[in-house]
Scaffold this motif. Structure first.
Motif, short mmCIF file in Angstrom:
data_model
loop_
_atom_site.label_atom_id
_atom_site.label_comp_id
_atom_site.label_asym_id
_atom_site.label_seq_id
_atom_site.Cartn_x
_atom_site.Cartn_y
_atom_site.Cartn_z
N VAL A 1 0.81 -1.22 0.00
CA VAL A 1 0.00 0.00 0.00
C VAL A 1 0.84 1.28 0.00
CG1 VAL A 1 -0.23 0.33 2.51
CG2 VAL A 1 -2.10 1.00 1.00
N PRO B 1 3.29 2.63 -1.79
CA PRO B 1 3.47 3.48 -2.98
C PRO B 1 2.24 4.28 -3.38
CG PRO B 1 4.30 1.24 -3.34
CD PRO B 1 3.52 1.21 -2.08
N TRP B 2 1.07 3.91 -2.88
CA TRP B 2 -0.17 4.55 -3.32
C TRP B 2 -0.75 5.52 -2.30
CZ3 TRP B 2 -0.17 3.09 -8.16
CH2 TRP B 2 0.36 1.84 -8.49
N GLU C 1 0.11 8.40 -1.13
CA GLU C 1 0.13 9.84 -1.38
C GLU C 1 -1.13 10.28 -2.13
OE1 GLU C 1 3.16 13.28 -3.11
OE2 GLU C 1 3.71 11.17 -3.23
N ILE C 2 -1.73 9.38 -2.91
CA ILE C 2 -2.93 9.73 -3.69
C ILE C 2 -4.11 10.07 -2.78
CG2 ILE C 2 -4.61 8.89 -5.38
CD1 ILE C 2 -2.35 7.18 -6.57
N SER D 1 -1.48 3.19 6.49
CA SER D 1 -2.24 4.40 6.15
C SER D 1 -2.29 5.36 7.33
CB SER D 1 -3.67 4.03 5.73
OG SER D 1 -3.66 3.14 4.64
#
Length: 394
Positions: free
Chosen positions: A57, A59-60, A62-63, A110
């Motif tokens: 998770v 790498p994603w 920042e979105i 997260s």
């Protein structure tokens, strides 16, 4: 300023809850699998699901952080932790538990990513080391008290999980009282370059500590019990020796952060890496002297227990604020990859050579990092690689 400090302390409580979650669920699920007669190899492989979730998770993250903000990203991470925690005692399947632990890793990553980035944003540069060390201290405190929940198993399998749910409810209530916020927008000049390449080129030294800390934490939590069994240590002594690392890190977490505010992060990390390396190199000399083992682990913990927060603070010192979310992503990936690599690599070394080689490996890594601190160019030199509009000021 008052609202920022209130937000800061809410985040401190939330990360303490996350630390308690990890501190309890990791040994709790290991004990439950052991009681089911699952082999130690399968038990260990099942535990890696948490770190696989972190790596997948990271790498994603920042979105959603840029789209829905810090608070909402923390909220949804907490939702994943809550759902996973509720479902674990309902099943006994290894496959289901693997999936649930993977989801825990996603939720935990997260929550940590968003809260770390938020703390980094709202703290002033002169107190950044202190505040990030308080953040690390809160997680360490939660992680240290988490295992106490194992005693609740005597009242039923649902009780320790219920205790975690109570902590989650407290975190939800506090999050509801703070306003959402968003990272600084990426400037047009930044969009023309690969932000990951830029961060790695300029802040590569700051990104090594998360890897080292992940490797050391997982080595001690996952591989040290095997070392203890192979060297004849009792489980009682093992349970007393292992927390020494955490206690040491808690004691010096804030003083080292405050010292780094005064004399610079790199100097503090250099000295800490040398001290930690010496402690790990000397550990095998202890033989059967458990007090010397505890002393060496306490010294190592005191020296390198704040590495993750010091690395983030150093990156925030030398990079624009808009690039810090990218730093957090890479740091999370480094931590997760190290956590996955450590058990297998230590197992191979202990099988091929001697059990104590795992400590020499950690010592060698810290020594190599200390050398890297010496050869690393100063911040002012690194900033010359940034366009003028992206350089740090003040």
């Amino acid at each position: 300023m008052q609202s920022s400090r209130y937000t800061f302390w809410v985040l401190i409580v939330v990360v303490a809850v996350a630390g308690a979650n990890q501190g309890l669920t990791i040994p709790l699920l290991a004990v439950m699998l052991e009681q089911q007669g699952v082999s130690t190899v399968v038990n260990g492989l099942n535990a890696t699901a948490l770190y696989i979730g972190v790596v997948l998770v990271s790498p994603w993250l920042e979105i959603p952080l840029r789209r829905i903000g810090y608070r909402n990203t923390i909220f949804w991470g907490l939702v994943l932790l809550t759902v996973s925690t509720l479902l674990v005692p309902m099943f006994s399947s290894l496959t289901v538990w693997f999936v649930l632990r993977l989801l825990m890793g996603v939720g935990d990553s997260s929550l940590h990513y968003a809260s770390q980035m938020w703390v980094t944003k709202i703290t002033s540069e002169k107190n950044r080391g202190r505040d990030l060390s308080i953040y690390g201290l809160a997680f360490g405190f939660g992680f240290a008290i988490g295992p106490l929940g194992l005693n609740l198993l005597t009242f039923g399998v649902w009780v320790p999980f219920g205790a975690l749910i109570v902590l989650y409810v407290i975190a939800y209530a506090l999050l509801a009282r703070i306003k959402n916020d968003f990272p600084e927008e990426i400037k047009q000049t930044e969009k023309k370059q690969n932000k990951y390449v830029t961060v790695l080129r300029i802040a590569w030294l700051a990104l090594i500590p998360p890897f080292l800390y992940g490797f050391m934490e997982t080595s001690l939590n996952g591989s040290f019990p095997i070392y203890a069994l192979r060297t004849g240590l009792s489980l009682e002594w093992t349970s007393l020796i292992l927390p020494s690392f955490i206690v040491g890190s808690i004691i010096l977490q804030m003083p080292l952060g405050m010292l780094s505010d005064r004399i610079g992060r790199k100097k503090v990390m250099f000295v800490c890496a040398l001290v930690g390396a010496v402690a790990f190199f000397l550990f095998p000399v202890a033989g059967e002297n458990v007090w010397f083992m505890m002393l060496m682990l306490a010294i190592a913990g005191a020296a390198v227990g704040s590495f993750y927060s010091l690395g983030l603070a150093y990156a925030a010192d030398i990079l624009p604020a808009s690039m810090i979310p990218t730093v957090g992503i890479i740091a999370g990936i480094n931590f997760g990859v190290a956590s996955i690599l450590a058990p297998g690599l230590n197992g191979f070394l202990m099988q091929a050579w001697e059990p104590w080689t795992m400590f020499w490996l950690m010592g060698a890594q810290l020594l190599a990092f200390a050398i890297a601190c010496l050869v690393h160019r100063e911040t002012s030199a690194a900033q010359k690689e940034l366009p003028i509009s992206l350089q740090k000021h003040g």
